[in-house]
Write an enzyme that holds these catalytic residues in place. Structure first.
Site: not given
Lengths: 423, 423
Positions: B248, B276
């Site tokens: 990410d 996440h």
């Protein structure tokens, strides 16, 4: 024409320029050549598919070069590497074209190229990805993943479906894309379908690529695809075209190590002769284990003559059975091995027919050039097997004559041989 | 607990120990902490999922350690690295366990581990592959490909389906294996199914792994899986458990670079906060472009607040749509990034709840240890989003209480959030 390589570690250990490792044990009936001194480089000895002589120039029509293909995302920006402190000392950016770029082998290979492990930490690269209409979306996905990986050396990524665009100024062309053999498809059909692809790509390379582009053909049948490709690219030196048999070589080393009970860094001078097919000839006569001829270490002639070759040839198929897919990761590793040891021949001293792409032992000169290894020995067994794979490649060549500018194709293939891994 | 990292190149350029890059532009209403000097290392600043305090020891029953798993092929041999000239100076061999080893992420990662690019050219490694009964054949295929790749540093490969065998003496555990969310499956079901797997693996690590094993959890939902894992491994320091949000972070850097029209090596100090999942918070308030706060370079608050975060969160899904598969290659790259910058915390200065695995900015001490970055700023926007992802992780924690030894699970998940890439 690097395809397979004598293990680098072993080359350094056992094959220095003053040593004459091959001749000392030459059997009386062996044919052998003069000794070429070995250079002390990690890429000392490679085995490769070579089209020994410059080929005839076929009468091929080439289109005009077109504009550059589509760039992608952050790679559309132009970077002035000379202006930045961190990148000022870097080499000039090189263009690497990859076909079949949406496939699994490329998915491993592209990330290795981008990471710097292949061309080094000061070599910025541009990746030019060739796909098909069907795969263009997937290519975008690949470009996105490359972007997300933040590789500092990767400065350009472009994607396209026209080889005349994608191969523009390519200094390397790694040709992976090929159609697999479908159910009921004759090998002659496969040769033609993939040959058409490689003829077109050869013409494109001839028209737009760098005049010294190095071409590695991975897509099967890779030897004959490479032959077709080079016959359609008369303005590029034939010695720049290579077919990948390096994975076969790596597998052969591994099997010899396993049989001898040693780690594979002890195995050297393994050559794959001939065609990347079931007629391929993994050479245990010239191979060495810990500096000794294999036959002195593995005293099991039956295993060497019958099981060893079969194990190497059937490794791909065994893997597909186990893993459910073909061996993309290790193929990619072997392409990197081949590129790293890529190094250049015309004429061959082995009596093998000219004008085919035939896997032979090469030796790097350490400066990007290469030469055929001359200090090899032959016995009847090896000669017979080499003759068989040679006959196969000559038949394949006759079968694709329509694609090489050599007239009408005649497909008299000697039996329906398979590619390694094909089932 | 490395998950995401401040870009190393940028860290070197912009964040030296004498610079105070964050505070000089602190807005009056921002909360901030004291300045921690930055160390001049490539792994200077990382962002990580941390379980800040040593957790309670749950009452978990562990089985007895069993014998070692099956070795494979040439890797069954024992090598005396001290006896060979080339390997005498190498470090002691380390054991790296990988779960989900037959999957696509592992298929990229294992070859990177074996090549030496992760742990260095003098670090021999043993790979211990954990699969399931269903995947054991595929694991053999993976081991065969590793063998065929002739990596000099890879000296042992073993495969197995019992974590008590495979995790024996592991110094690293890279836990990728997880069940994907099936059609109609509630997120609570997913948490339970994968939680059971991670509870079992936590108990196994606790029983047989190295007492200082570093654990990176990749399998989703990775934060809560990591929490369950560490709660079941009370004898291993909680600070050794990490959840992967590094991909990410890499994606966030890439999007900021693209928006600003710069290469991604100009983007630094990007943090992913929290979970996440789609509640993750890519932090543009503290991020910098070419040393300047992002907001001074990208003068488009709407894009930053609305589009940027969405782009990062939806990147995985967009990729699956394009490429037809999830992003195995770039995930593997981000795991390597995380391992390379892996470096350690208890307590957090941000007011975030303790006892959850929450992605936060970390900074390597350069010696394998790490600390939380203290010089960060917050505004209302960032605070609100952090509160949301914090609420989600606290709810996930209540939902898996039966797996962490904390009583009866209550699944009051705040909306059915998705994992990045889930569609």
């Amino acid at each position: 024409m690097a395809v397979t390589q004598f293990n680098p570690t072993c080359s350094k250990t056992h094959l220095h320029s003053s040593q004459l490792p091959f001749l000392s044990r030459t059997l009386p009936r062996h044919r052998h050549c003069t000794i070429a001194p070995l250079h002390r480089t990690q890429q000392a000895r490679i085995c490769c598919s070579v089209a020994p002589n410059e080929v005839q120039v076929p009468a091929v029509k080439t289109s005009d070069p077109k504009s550059k293909p589509e760039c992608y995302g952050v790679f559309c920006l132009t970077y002035d590497l000379r202006a930045e402190e961190e990148t000022r000392s870097w080499k000039k950016l090189i263009n690497i074209a990859v076909s079949g770029a949406a496939g699994m082998i490329a998915n491993h290979l592209l990330f290795k190229l981008a990471s710097g492990e292949v061309f080094g930490p000061d070599q910025p690269i541009a990746l030019k990805l060739l796909g098909s209409e069907r795969s263009i979306q997937a290519l975008e996905g690949v470009a996105m993943e490359l972007e997300d990986s933040l590789f500092p050396l990767l400065r350009e990524v472009s994607i396209g479906i026209d080889p005349y665009e994608v191969f523009q100024d390519a200094e390397w062309a790694l040709l992976i894309g090929a159609k697999p053999r479908g159910p009921g498809m004759e090998r002659a059909d496969l040769l033609d379908i993939n040959g058409q692809i490689y003829a077109a790509q050869g013409r494109a390379l001839n028209a737009v690529a760098s005049r010294n582009v190095k071409v590695i053909v991975v897509g099967n049948p890779c030897n004959t695809n490479a032959l077709i490709c080079l016959k359609n690219a008369p303005n590029i030196p034939a010695k720049n075209f290579h077919a990948l048999t390096r994975l076969d070589e790596n597998r052969a080393k591994c099997q010899l190590a396993l049989k001898a009970g040693v780690f594979y860094d002890k195995v050297s001078n393994v050559t794959i002769w001939g065609n990347h097919s079931t007629t391929q000839v993994p050479d245990f006569l010239n191979a060495r284990i810990d500096g000794l001829p294999v036959k002195e270490v593995v005293k099991d002639q039956k295993w060497l003559e019958e099981e060893f070759t079969e194990k190497v040839q059937k490794r791909g198929g065994a893997l597909i059975q186990k893993w459910g897919r073909s061996s993309a990761a290790s193929t990619s590793v072997s392409i990197v091995d081949a590129i790293r040891s890529l190094v250049y021949s015309d004429g061959n001293p082995y009596g093998i027919a000219e004008g085919i792409v035939f896997s032979m032992p090469c030796r790097s000169k350490g400066d990007g050039d290469y030469e055929l290894v001359k200090d090899v020995i032959f016995d009847d067994y090896l000669q017979q097997r080499i003759a068989k794979t040679e006959a196969e490649l000559l038949a394949e060549k006759r079968c694709v004559a329509h694609l090489t500018g050599e007239g009408i194709a005649v497909c008299d293939l000697p039996g329906d041989t398979m590619l390694p891994g094909e089932m």
